[in-house]
Every structure is written in structure tokens, then in C-alpha cells.
Scaffold this motif. Sequence first.
Motif, PDB file in Angstrom:
ATOM      1  N   SER A 289     -24.123 -16.650 -10.790  1.00  0.00           N
ATOM      2  CA  SER A 289     -24.724 -18.267  -9.383  1.00  0.00           C
ATOM      3  C   SER A 289     -25.761 -18.730 -10.069  1.00  0.00           C
ATOM      4  N   SER A 290     -26.671 -19.495 -10.301  1.00  0.00           N
ATOM      5  CA  SER A 290     -27.719 -20.106 -11.098  1.00  0.00           C
ATOM      6  C   SER A 290     -29.076 -19.520 -10.189  1.00  0.00           C
ATOM      7  N   LEU A 291     -29.752 -19.461 -10.860  1.00  0.00           N
ATOM      8  CA  LEU A 291     -31.292 -19.134 -10.859  1.00  0.00           C
ATOM      9  C   LEU A 291     -31.727 -20.134 -10.202  1.00  0.00           C
ATOM     10  N   LEU A 292     -33.001 -19.695  -9.189  1.00  0.00           N
ATOM     11  CA  LEU A 292     -33.467 -19.993  -8.380  1.00  0.00           C
ATOM     12  C   LEU A 292     -35.135 -20.788  -8.979  1.00  0.00           C
ATOM     13  N   ALA A 293     -35.611 -21.722  -8.852  1.00  0.00           N
ATOM     14  CA  ALA A 293     -37.076 -21.610  -9.588  1.00  0.00           C
ATOM     15  C   ALA A 293     -38.381 -22.715  -8.585  1.00  0.00           C
ATOM     16  N   SER A 294     -39.385 -21.727  -8.262  1.00  0.00           N
ATOM     17  CA  SER A 294     -40.459 -22.230  -7.551  1.00  0.00           C
ATOM     18  C   SER A 294     -41.369 -23.061  -8.519  1.00  0.00           C
ATOM     19  N   VAL A 295     -41.264 -24.125  -7.939  1.00  0.00           N
ATOM     20  CA  VAL A 295     -41.633 -25.815  -8.722  1.00  0.00           C
ATOM     21  C   VAL A 295     -42.709 -26.228  -7.877  1.00  0.00           C
ATOM     22  N   PRO A 296     -43.867 -25.552  -7.834  1.00  0.00           N
ATOM     23  CA  PRO A 296     -45.331 -26.344  -7.489  1.00  0.00           C
ATOM     24  C   PRO A 296     -45.461 -28.113  -7.456  1.00  0.00           C
ATOM     25  N   VAL A 297     -45.938 -27.566  -6.862  1.00  0.00           N
ATOM     26  CA  VAL A 297     -45.974 -29.989  -6.435  1.00  0.00           C
ATOM     27  C   VAL A 297     -47.633 -29.932  -6.014  1.00  0.00           C
ATOM     28  N   SER A 298     -48.393 -30.873  -6.904  1.00  0.00           N
ATOM     29  CA  SER A 298     -49.236 -31.051  -5.875  1.00  0.00           C
ATOM     30  C   SER A 298     -50.168 -32.508  -5.236  1.00  0.00           C
ATOM     31  N   VAL A 299     -50.535 -32.235  -4.141  1.00  0.00           N
ATOM     32  CA  VAL A 299     -50.426 -32.893  -3.139  1.00  0.00           C
ATOM     33  C   VAL A 299     -51.695 -33.690  -3.451  1.00  0.00           C
TER      34      VAL A 299
END
Length: 465
Positions: A289-299
Amino acid sequence: MERLSGLDASFLYLESSAQLMHVCGVLLLDPSTVPGGYSFDRFRADLESRVRSIPAFRRKLRPVPLEIDHPVWVEDAEFDIDRHLHRFAVPSPGGDEELATLCAHMAGIPLDRSRPLWEMAVIEGLASGQVAVFTKMHHATVDGVSGANMISVLCSLEPDAPPLDVGADAAVSAHVPGDLELLGRGILSNVLKPWQLVRMVRPTTSLLARTIERAREGTAMAAPLTAPRTAFNGNITGRRAIAFADLSLDKIKEIKRAVDGGTVNDVVLAISGGALRRYLAARDDLPTSSLLASVPVSVHGKSSIEGGTNKVSTIFARLGTDIADPVVRLGQLAKANAHAKAHHNAIPADTLQEWAQFAAPRTFGLAVRMVAGLKLAEKGPVIHNLVISNVPGPPVPLYFLGARIDALYPLGPIFHGAGLNVTVMSSNGKMHVGLIGCRDALPEIADLAEEFKAELEALYAATVG
């Protein structure tokens, strides 16, 4: 006196000797552009002159008695540039491997919390003739955007031009509060927390209900705790491994234009997924199954909360590591990311910051020790496999204290359960990729960096030709 926000302070509470919460960067500089010629003494004098005028470089932590509230920032009355600036030389032959090894060693050393939370190291002796600068700043005092801004105030558009003006920097109060004052402020802050909690419960419950509805419709972002396990998804140690890669920004943009609805970030994530697929497959460690990435998003610019440095949220994204065809992978990523962005935009920008206000040092510290001591990261569900961050960079050449910046490789923190961080920054026609991981889990991280280059070429050939 400025109190740390809950999100800023949480990076202090999450830190341990293995889980270091500073962000780093490696700048490669051309010393030939420095007016009057480069010397370390001149570099030191110019840096000291500049940082003394920037309050963010001179503030240090002042803890609250009994740890009943988040620490505050106060000015360091004993600020000494020699406690923050160091000088090294790489061993022969002075190539990328020697530079990466030295930077990895420094990345594994915690910052001294009794001083302002940053350090720089000038690294000489490179075979290329360049000079490297290794930067280290604690995540409690910078996020991706603010960290780039702090570096920018030391930069200019010409070698002898004044530094960039990236906005006014809040002054640090010279007033050093006493224990009684801090204790009183802390008690008042805690008295108000139950009302703040009640105020947040209702909108959060509504948000969870909308997320469940999106999941049923197939338009929700990928869910955490659903990631497969790899060799770098366990407990980490304090040892670090670092590698770098340079990608053509023009090729990335051509790929974006060749795929309807895609973005530069989609292409970056697709390249990351392909590189990880190649690396893991070569080691018989590729999950089905696919790897899962945490992607930070600037607010930044969206948050209504005043104060605090870290203004971020997070998107979870599947990287398509289970897909062999790079074009199909990119297409699926672009579609899934469009849903994830819509889902993320429906979440108030202040949500993570507001909940982080309830972060408690003792609770967070105990949790980190439990995860490490009981090796929970190796037994339970994997929250996410790695962090991938895309930090906007300058489209034109910049000069760092007079020296032209040839490359800037950002390096973020790693965590128990997610022992790899990939951060990219665009600069003057290139996409610079910084990889940092736990050395004990990723001893061949340089091979992964090479796979980024190979995957870009494969994706370019398949989409543009």
C-alpha cells in the motif's frame, strides 16, 4: 515579554535527546562575490552587526515557575556571537559526502536552551571552492516561512546592497519578569482555559462530522494512522544522516504544464513517491500500500491569532508508491491533492494553534518518554511515514552577507515513528532537496537523494518527452 504560543511551546515539550526539534539548513556560498574578499573574521563581524539589530536573534527562553504555563521570550542581556557562530573545515577531499557527514553530526546536537535558540557554522575547505554555512534554529522560534524570513534579513539582492526588508521584527522587551509575575500570569491563563475549551468543542465536533461526510463521499484527505510500515517507521535515535539533491525547476514546471490540473507541489510529491518506491524496492522493503506523507501548510496571512511564530496546519497525502507508472502516479496525486486542499480549506486556519494552547509540558514530556521507552512507534499503527515540506524560495539570486547563494538545502525535524524528512526549496531556477533521517534507520540516505534525480528524469521523459 512575549509568551510562546501553545504550538511554539509544543516543540519544546516534544523534544528529547533522540527527537530533536530544531530545523536546519545548508547554504552553499560563492565567496568570490564578497566585496573586498571573503574572510571568516569579516563574516563574523558582518553577522554580529546584523543580528544585533534583529530582536529574534537575541531572545531566549524564560520558563514559568512550576511549568504551569508556556515559557516567555526575554532579551539575552549576555548575548555573545561566539556562542552561536562556529568555524569548521571538512576533511579531504572536501566533497558532498564529507560535507553531509559533518552537517549530520551537528544536526544531532541539541541547542542550549539557556541562550537564544540558534547557531551557525561556517564550513571551509570544500573542493568546489565554495563556503558552506550550516544553520540551526529551534522549531519553537521558527516555522518554514518565518525561518526563511530570518535568513532573508541577512541577504541582499546585490553583494554590496543593504539587507532585504521582510517586514518589521517585533522588539524583545528588556524587562525580565520575576517568578511572582510569571506565576500570576500563568494562574490567570489557566483559569481561562476551561472557557476556551468549551468554546472550541462545538465547532470541532461539527468539523469532525463534516470530515466523516467527506470520507463517505471520497473527497476527504488521506487519514492518519493508515500508513504502512517501513524501516524508518520506528523509534529514532539522536544520530542523523543528511543528503542533498538538485532538481531542475524548469523541468518540474514543464511537467506541471503537461498534466491538466497539476501543480508544482503535486509534481514534487509525485517525484518523492517515485524516489521512495525505487529506494524501498531495491531493499525489498516496499509496502504493497502507498506511503503516507504529512505535508505542512502555512497559514500565515490566514490566521487571526496574534503572536506566535509557528502558523501551520497539515495535509496528509498518499504518495502513490504502490503505482509503477510515474504518469498514473502524478495523475492520481493531483486528483487526491485537489480533494485534500478543499478539505483543508474547510478547516479554520486557527484550529491547530487553538488546540495547541492546551499543550502541557509534563504531559507531552511523559508521552515522548513513553513512546521511546515502550517502543510504541514500532508496535502500534503508523501515523504517517515521513514529512514532506515545500518552502517557497526566491526567484532571483540572493547574496548572504555579500556571498552569492548557490544552493540552500532546508532540513526539518524527524519524529519517533517517522524517521525521514524531505524539505524542498526553489531558488533561482533550481529545486533544492534536503533529506534528513535517523542514521540507524537510513544509513544509505545518499542513495535516496540520487533516486530523486532519476525519478525526475523518468517523469519528464514520460510527460514531456
